[in-house]
Design an enzyme around this catalytic site. Structure first.
Site: not given
Lengths: 424, 145
Positions: A141, A218, A221, A244, A382
């Site tokens: 991202h 990261d 998600q 999220k 993104c």
């Protein structure tokens, strides 16, 4: 990219009878799911952009502002003590949630983007040298690319990207074989927001550590969909967002190894992050407050704490089974839609489906689906370097969560067929 | 009429399916394309003039949604025969109206462009509808200087 049917078969999970009957009661916890959009029941298929919030979270935030609101770490009165306890209690809950050894390793931020910027600025500024290499993947991202570009330009470091296989996965043997000895840190998404690919963070960490490099994962998600354990992942930094994860927007987490965080200089200056301020210099507070300048989003942390409890109530087992089953259904429904090509067919993947469809522009698809009450994302997500690799300017993306239903997935398939009739 | 039907009117869909002024512009380098940063859409323009200096055709090519393609096509139709100054004024009036800076009713005096008024209520789509017009302003500006 491989065939959809192939991965549909790989995702077979036995369906538990009680899981199905729970869906209605789980959905009832999310008031927004009762909305109608353009005369249709809302089918929210944009969970990778942000999740919806259960009543437990909404009520916890409401309760904080109704009865406990005060500034933290300074106000010596009952409300101040309670708010401080809420803030630090949320930190302890997050630490348990991700298996952190110490609460001090959990830094609250505004979200994944700020968490990564914190590491890139603070660690990067202090430890990157000219000629050093920052290793990224082609599926990152922008928030795990641009902060590294900024610090690389300041420090004279360079960015190298791990290329992707045809199915949207990375080949760890190639990573190892092509290792650049100047690599200081590997920055990789745990789960791609476009391809759905789940990366093997544990193996990537092992490779990085074997060569004296660090690994930042990261988890924006992955955090909402699977149990995270920083010990098992083996990473050095982990970043994720509250919003999220069924919590409010504006609160996020950076976890880092204590020794690394201790060695890093402050990121932002201000109140709460200092021990004592002189006219020329200051001394800094201990971890984690060294990195938490200014009045933070305490209400957001209260919401995040409630969201973690909510997940605990459902159980990762329920979430995992439900999402695997929905993902399997989505693959078979999308596989039936003629003219649809799915981007990302890795065996290890989450319920995120980006696709191109019959030369219809993603904006037009999303607008048509909205008419039918279906919320999806259209755009570059993104992830412009990845879009260029896929040779598309944009894609349409449906991303699922445990509260979605098989019926919603089937509505998506039918609406796509209708879109084709409308536009072509 | 629903928001969707308001947006995707028949005249828009006609221009989308058979865009006027669409041409092969591969001789123009990709770096000269105008980009919509929200979706990565791009458009290239070429302005042809007649002997009197009026616009004989605005040609366009790129990747875009129905709204942006139709808007480029409508622009090509609308600007035919205009002087560069008139075309610049039209672009500013059109962009201003959709952005809510001018009066939306001004679109009614711009022929088939009025069909794009449904876009004004959808901020994300305003960028789609104005992309070609921003490219036009840039091309005209550079021509003048």
């Amino acid at each position: 990219m491989g065939t959809i049917a192939m991965i549909a078969n790989a995702l077979v999970v036995p369906e538990l009878p009680d899981v199905e009957s729970n869906v209605a009661s789980v959905r009832a916890r999310f008031p927004i799911l009762a909305r109608e959009i353009n005369g249709h029941p809302l089918a929210y298929l944009d969970n990778a952009a942000t999740s919806q919030k259960p009543l437990e979270v909404i009520e916890a935030v409401d309760g904080f502002y109704r009865s406990r609101n005060a500034n933290i770490h300074r106000s010596l009165h009952t409300l101040g003590e309670e708010a401080t306890a809420d803030w630090e209690g949320a930190r302890a809950k997050v630490a348990r949630f991700i298996g952190a050894r110490r609460n001090e390793e959990v830094i609250f931020t505004r979200g994944t983007t700020e968490s990564i910027n914190l590491v890139a600025s603070s660690w990067g500024e202090a430890f990157l040298k000219e000629g050093d290499v920052i290793l990224l993947t082609m599926m990152e991202h922008h928030s795990n690319i641009v902060p590294w570009q900024l610090v690389a330009a300041r420090r004279g470091a360079s960015l190298v990207y791990i290329q992707l296989e045809a199915d949207g996965s990375i080949d760890l043997e190639k990573v190892e074989a092509s290792w650049n000895p100047r690599t200081r840190i590997v920055c990789a998404t745990h789960m791609s927001n476009v391809l759905g690919t789940i990366n093997d963070i544990r193996r990537l960490s092992e490779i990085a550590h074997a060569h004296g490099a660090l690994l930042l994962a990261d988890a924006a998600q992955s955090a909402p969909h699977m149990r995270l354990d920083v010990g098992a992942l083996g990473c050095d930094f982990l970043a994720f967002s509250g919003h999220k994860l069924y919590a409010p927007m504006g609160i996020g987490v950076l976890w880092g190894r204590e020794a690394l965080l201790e060695a890093m200089p402050p990121y932002m200056g201000g109140g709460d992050m200092i021990r004592s301020v002189g006219l020329e210099t200051s001394t800094y507070n201990d971890l984690p407050w060294k990195f938490e300048a200014g009045t933070p989003d305490v209400g957001g942390a209260v919401g995040l704490s409630a969201a973690i409890d909510f997940i605990g109530g459902l159980g990762w087992d329920y979430i995992g089974r439900r999402e695997a089953s929905l993902g399997r259904r989505a693959l078979s429904v999308l596989g039936e839609v003629r003219g649809l090509s799915l981007h990302g067919t890795a065996r290890d993947r989450g319920a995120v489906f980006s696709f191109s469809f019959a030369d219809i522009h993603p904006h037009d698809i999303a607008q048509f689906l909205d008419r039918e009450g279906l919320a999806v994302r259209a755009g570059h997500h993104c992830a412009q370097p990845l879009m260029r690799l896929l040779k598309v300017p944009a894609t349409t993306r449906a991303s699922l969560a445990f509260w979605n239903t098989e019926e919603e997935v089937e509505r998506l398939g039918a609406a796509l067929e209708a879109a084709k009739r409308f536009y072509l | 009429m629903s928001e969707f039907d308001d947006l995707y009117q028949e005249v828009i869909m006609d221009h989308y399916r058979r865009p006027k002024g669409r041409a092969d512009l591969s001789h123009i380098p990709d770096e000269r394309a105008m980009e919509n940063p929200t979706c990565g859409d791009t458009i290239k323009l070429e302005i042809l003039h007649d002997e009197a200096g009026r616009i004989s055709e605005v040609r366009h090519n790129g990747h875009g949604c129905a709204i942006s393609t139709a808007s480029a096509s409508l622009m090509s139709e609308y600007t035919r025969g205009l002087t560069p100054e008139e075309a610049r004024a039209a672009a500013e009036r059109f962009i201003g109206a959709l952005r809510g800076e001018g009066k939306l009713d001004e679109l009614d005096s711009m022929g088939d462009l009025a069909a794009l008024r449904g876009v004004a209520g959808l901020p994300v789509r305003v960028k789609c509808a104005t992309l070609a017009w921003h490219a036009l302003l840039r091309e005209l500006g550079e021509k003048a200087s």
